[in-house]
Design an enzyme around this catalytic site. Structure first.
Site, PDB file in Angstrom:
ATOM      1  N   LYS A 143      55.891  82.252  27.822  1.00  0.00           N
ATOM      2  CA  LYS A 143      54.942  82.941  26.944  1.00  0.00           C
ATOM      3  C   LYS A 143      53.538  82.484  27.335  1.00  0.00           C
ATOM      4  O   LYS A 143      53.304  81.271  27.435  1.00  0.00           O
ATOM      5  CB  LYS A 143      55.173  82.566  25.473  1.00  0.00           C
ATOM      6  CG  LYS A 143      56.539  82.899  24.948  1.00  0.00           C
ATOM      7  CD  LYS A 143      56.661  82.522  23.472  1.00  0.00           C
ATOM      8  CE  LYS A 143      56.817  81.035  23.196  1.00  0.00           C
ATOM      9  NZ  LYS A 143      58.038  80.395  23.695  1.00  0.00           N
ATOM     10  N   LYS A 163      65.885  90.451  31.583  1.00  0.00           N
ATOM     11  CA  LYS A 163      64.454  90.300  31.271  1.00  0.00           C
ATOM     12  C   LYS A 163      63.965  91.479  30.416  1.00  0.00           C
ATOM     13  O   LYS A 163      63.277  91.298  29.408  1.00  0.00           O
ATOM     14  CB  LYS A 163      63.658  90.205  32.580  1.00  0.00           C
ATOM     15  CG  LYS A 163      62.166  90.200  32.395  1.00  0.00           C
ATOM     16  CD  LYS A 163      61.674  88.959  31.669  1.00  0.00           C
ATOM     17  CE  LYS A 163      60.242  89.135  31.213  1.00  0.00           C
ATOM     18  NZ  LYS A 163      59.751  88.021  30.423  1.00  0.00           N
ATOM     19  N   GLY A 177      51.637  93.650  11.791  1.00  0.00           N
ATOM     20  CA  GLY A 177      50.298  93.506  12.357  1.00  0.00           C
ATOM     21  C   GLY A 177      49.832  94.792  13.006  1.00  0.00           C
ATOM     22  O   GLY A 177      50.453  95.851  12.835  1.00  0.00           O
ATOM     23  N   CYS A 201      53.139  92.371  29.110  1.00  0.00           N
ATOM     24  CA  CYS A 201      54.599  92.484  29.248  1.00  0.00           C
ATOM     25  C   CYS A 201      55.243  93.524  28.339  1.00  0.00           C
ATOM     26  O   CYS A 201      55.832  94.475  28.839  1.00  0.00           O
ATOM     27  CB  CYS A 201      55.233  91.123  29.032  1.00  0.00           C
ATOM     28  SG  CYS A 201      54.781  89.982  30.359  1.00  0.00           S
ATOM     29  N   ARG A 249      45.071  92.383  28.512  1.00  0.00           N
ATOM     30  CA  ARG A 249      45.794  93.580  28.944  1.00  0.00           C
ATOM     31  C   ARG A 249      46.487  94.223  27.741  1.00  0.00           C
ATOM     32  O   ARG A 249      47.197  93.566  27.002  1.00  0.00           O
ATOM     33  CB  ARG A 249      46.805  93.214  30.046  1.00  0.00           C
ATOM     34  CG  ARG A 249      46.113  92.885  31.370  1.00  0.00           C
ATOM     35  CD  ARG A 249      47.087  92.472  32.444  1.00  0.00           C
ATOM     36  NE  ARG A 249      47.528  91.089  32.309  1.00  0.00           N
ATOM     37  CZ  ARG A 249      48.272  90.450  33.220  1.00  0.00           C
ATOM     38  NH1 ARG A 249      48.649  91.075  34.318  1.00  0.00           N
ATOM     39  NH2 ARG A 249      48.622  89.193  33.029  1.00  0.00           N
TER      40      ARG A 249
HETATM   41  N1  LIG Z   1      52.165  87.206  32.158  1.00  0.00           N
HETATM   42  C1  LIG Z   1      53.290  86.885  31.535  1.00  0.00           C
HETATM   43  O1  LIG Z   1      53.303  86.340  30.429  1.00  0.00           O
HETATM   44  C2  LIG Z   1      54.619  87.162  32.190  1.00  0.00           C
HETATM   45  C3  LIG Z   1      55.779  86.581  31.662  1.00  0.00           C
HETATM   46  C4  LIG Z   1      56.995  86.836  32.278  1.00  0.00           C
HETATM   47  C5  LIG Z   1      57.046  87.678  33.380  1.00  0.00           C
HETATM   48  N2  LIG Z   1      55.907  88.263  33.856  1.00  0.00           N
HETATM   49  C6  LIG Z   1      56.006  89.117  35.041  1.00  0.00           C
HETATM   50  O2  LIG Z   1      55.588  88.361  36.163  1.00  0.00           O
HETATM   51  C7  LIG Z   1      54.916  89.194  37.100  1.00  0.00           C
HETATM   52  C8  LIG Z   1      53.520  88.653  37.376  1.00  0.00           C
HETATM   53  O3  LIG Z   1      52.788  88.729  36.162  1.00  0.00           O
HETATM   54  P1  LIG Z   1      51.376  87.989  35.987  1.00  0.00           P
HETATM   55  O4  LIG Z   1      50.999  88.156  34.568  1.00  0.00           O
HETATM   56  O5  LIG Z   1      51.460  86.619  36.572  1.00  0.00           O
HETATM   57  O6  LIG Z   1      50.456  88.921  36.932  1.00  0.00           O
HETATM   58  P2  LIG Z   1      48.954  88.659  37.405  1.00  0.00           P
HETATM   59  O7  LIG Z   1      48.353  90.003  37.549  1.00  0.00           O
HETATM   60  O8  LIG Z   1      48.306  87.633  36.546  1.00  0.00           O
HETATM   61  O9  LIG Z   1      49.125  87.999  38.854  1.00  0.00           O
HETATM   62  C9  LIG Z   1      49.622  88.662  39.965  1.00  0.00           C
HETATM   63  C10 LIG Z   1      48.953  88.064  41.221  1.00  0.00           C
HETATM   64  O10 LIG Z   1      49.613  88.571  42.376  1.00  0.00           O
HETATM   65  C11 LIG Z   1      48.635  88.701  43.400  1.00  0.00           C
HETATM   66  N3  LIG Z   1      49.161  89.547  44.480  1.00  0.00           N
HETATM   67  C12 LIG Z   1      49.273  90.898  44.531  1.00  0.00           C
HETATM   68  N4  LIG Z   1      49.821  91.267  45.703  1.00  0.00           N
HETATM   69  C13 LIG Z   1      50.055  90.144  46.410  1.00  0.00           C
HETATM   70  C14 LIG Z   1      50.621  89.874  47.685  1.00  0.00           C
HETATM   71  N5  LIG Z   1      51.047  90.843  48.483  1.00  0.00           N
HETATM   72  N6  LIG Z   1      50.725  88.589  48.089  1.00  0.00           N
HETATM   73  C15 LIG Z   1      50.294  87.579  47.295  1.00  0.00           C
HETATM   74  N7  LIG Z   1      49.757  87.780  46.068  1.00  0.00           N
HETATM   75  C16 LIG Z   1      49.642  89.035  45.641  1.00  0.00           C
HETATM   76  C17 LIG Z   1      47.429  89.248  42.661  1.00  0.00           C
HETATM   77  O11 LIG Z   1      46.238  89.088  43.381  1.00  0.00           O
HETATM   78  C18 LIG Z   1      47.482  88.425  41.365  1.00  0.00           C
HETATM   79  O12 LIG Z   1      46.722  87.244  41.489  1.00  0.00           O
HETATM   80  C19 LIG Z   1      54.948  90.602  36.497  1.00  0.00           C
HETATM   81  O13 LIG Z   1      56.065  91.283  36.996  1.00  0.00           O
HETATM   82  C20 LIG Z   1      55.110  90.331  35.025  1.00  0.00           C
HETATM   83  O14 LIG Z   1      55.736  91.390  34.355  1.00  0.00           O
HETATM   84  C21 LIG Z   1      54.696  88.006  33.292  1.00  0.00           C
END
Ligand SMILES: NC(=O)c1ccc[n+]([C@@H]2O[C@H](COP(=O)([O-])OP(=O)(O)OC[C@H]3O[C@@H](n4cnc5c(N)ncnc54)[C@H](O)[C@@H]3O)[C@@H](O)[C@H]2O)c1
Length: 445
Positions: free
Chosen positions: A157, A210, A259, A266, A334
């Site tokens: 989270k 997931k 809320g 996500c 977001r």
């Molecule tokens: N944010 C959350 O709380 C969360 C929780 C669980 C799962 N997820 C999942 O995890 C994944 C990532 O989410 P996030 O929130 O960390 O995204 P984010 O947008 O914060 O980070 C993604 C990163 O990937 C980089 N990137 C893109 N293409 C690339 C490449 N070819 N090589 C290297 N880096 C590259 C981007 O520049 C960016 O920094 C998503 O699928 C999301 O659904 C997110």
């Protein structure tokens, strides 16, 4: 172990830092040079409690490195994590271009066995697509190198990411390859000391787990929001109802807060993507449609209440807004409810004076300089000259404000409490009307 993590966002950076923290050597790769420069210079591009210190500690110990060079990353680790974004495509399905681009980079540069671990949230069947992309790219190179693709969805989270990663409820691993099972056991051993948390399953079930988790949580929220709207019309108090149902252990108190809608990177995109996956295989997901529709309507609720208060005459009004992040303890905006509210207010001709403890820079990045937005340095400053106050993020520091001061500063005596954080009586005692979710407005005596 030597591990490479592609993507240094909320998930990739936390994964890299936590794996380094227990002694692994980690190389984080990102395509964003500004992000990598910042990380190499000792900065951290996101707000996540404890992360800056953890990154610093492990960078200084030489266990955590950052690069934009994919080849350096591929050469480094036997385990290659994919933790890049999977944003919604135009039709709402998950856009896999970044995941597949990483798969391609790995295949272009690999020279020995690699375990490719998908941590991004991806639709069922993506593991197969990643494997196909690697196979095709290797074939073009004329290279015959073994690899395995594993699904390892992330459940952290934002705002509590480090605790979630270091002490996970469960670690879901989708693979049936004994070599990968052993490697995942070893990698996650330090996070698995207290009791067995590793759940091994086939890759498709891991991918679906997931979406199932996020959709279940989103369903709880939308159910409660639907009920709150019914309660309000019926003259019931949803907060009483919440306590009344939460005390049933089969229901529980978690995730039943009414809320102004869920946001973040996500829930909205994952519910939508699962809908698209279901439709793609000929199944009409009625409940998922409803969860999303209820949420979209809920995000407009605070605006409707403010608009009704001013009989639709919002031109020239100034709204103080507390909270920009989609939830407390993050700077992530977001799909935040604050954005739906601000954009509707602007459309109606109102100005916004906003304050958020950490998301001010993100708001500035998203909206730039505009006459109808002032991003304030303090919560009090947002109240100066404002007509009414709306609260849409339940930051702890908003919980017990000086209501008398709020009353003094606002031109109209009204608070729109989008997260039901205030006791209506306390608000009323200061001479303010309390508008909240799932109950009728509460007026001063
Ligand atoms: N944010 C959350 O709380 C969360 C929780 C669980 C799962 N997820 C999942 O995890 C994944 C990532 O989410 P996030 O929130 O960390 O995204 P984010 O947008 O914060 O980070 C993604 C990163 O990937 C980089 N990137 C893109 N293409 C690339 C490449 N070819 N090589 C290297 N880096 C590259 C981007 O520049 C960016 O920094 C998503 O699928 C999301 O659904 C997110």
């Amino acid at each position: 172990m030597k591990v490479t993590v592609f993507g240094s966002g909320y998930v990739g950076l936390v994964t890299g830092a936590c794996l380094a923290e227990v002694g692994n050597k980690v190389m984080c790769v990102d395509v964003d040079p500004a992000k990598i420069d910042l990380l190499n210079g000792g900065g951290v591009p996101i707000y996540e409690p404890g992360l800056t210190e953890m990154v610093k500690r492990n960078r200084e110990a030489g266990r955590l490195k950052f690069t934009t060079d994919a080849k350096t990353g591929v050469d480094f680790g036997q385990i290659q994590f994919i933790a890049v974004g999977t944003p919604p495509d135009e039709d709402g399905s998950a856009d896999l271009q970044y995941v597949l681009a990483v798969a391609q980079s790995i295949a272009e540069h690999m020279n020995d066995f690699k375990i490719v671990v998908d941590k991004s949230t991806v639709p069922v069947g993506t593991g197969g697509k990643v494997a196909a992309r690697i196979r095709e790219t290797l074939a073009k190179r004329g290279a015959d190198i073994e690899f395995d693709v594993v699904s390892n969805p992330e459940f952290l989270k934002e705002g509590a990411a480090i605790g979630d990663f270091m002490k996970p409820d469960r670690i879901v691993i989708g693979t049936e390859n004994p070599r990968s099972i052993e490697a995942m056991h070893e990698l996650y051993g330090p996070f698995n000391r207290n009791h067995e948390r590793l759940l091994f399953m086939d890759i498709r079930s891991a991918e679906l787990t997931k979406y199932a988790a996020n959709s279940m949580l989103a369903t709880k929220i939308s159910f409660m929001n639907e009920l709150s709207n019914i309660a309000e019309v019926l003259g019931a108090d949803i907060e009483k109802v919440r306590i009344g149902i939460g005390s049933d252990p089969r229901i529980g108190f978690q995730f039943i807060y009414p809320g102004c809608g869920y946001g973040g990177s996500c829930f909205p995109k994952d519910v939508q993507a699962l809908e698209k996956t279901a439709l793609g295989v000929g199944y009409e997901p009625q409940l998922l449609h409803a969860v999303e529709a209820v949420n979209n309507r809920q995000k407009e609720l605070v605006f409707s209440k403010i608009s009704d208060y001013f009989d639709g005459q919002l031109e020239g009004k100034t709204i103080a807004l507390w909270g920009l992040a989609f939830k407390p303890n993050t700077d992530d905006m977001r799909a935040a409810s604050s954005r739906t509210l601000m954009e509707a207010l602007w459309e109606a001709g109102a100005r916004v004076q906003a304050f958020d403890p950490v998301a001010h820079e993100e708001a500035q990045r998203l909206y730039g300089q505009r006459d109808d937005l002032a991003i304030c340095a303090h919560a009090d400053e947002a109240l100066e000259g404002a007509d009414v106050l709306a609260v849409v993020t339940e930051w702890i520091e908003f919980r017990s404000p000086d209501f008398a001061e709020i009353r003094e500063k606002l031109k109209f005596p009204a608070i729109f409490d989008g997260r039901n954080i205030y006791d209506p009586k306390v608000v009323n005692n200061a001479g303010l009307v309390h508008y909240s979710i799932g109950r009728r407005p509460s007026q001063p005596a």
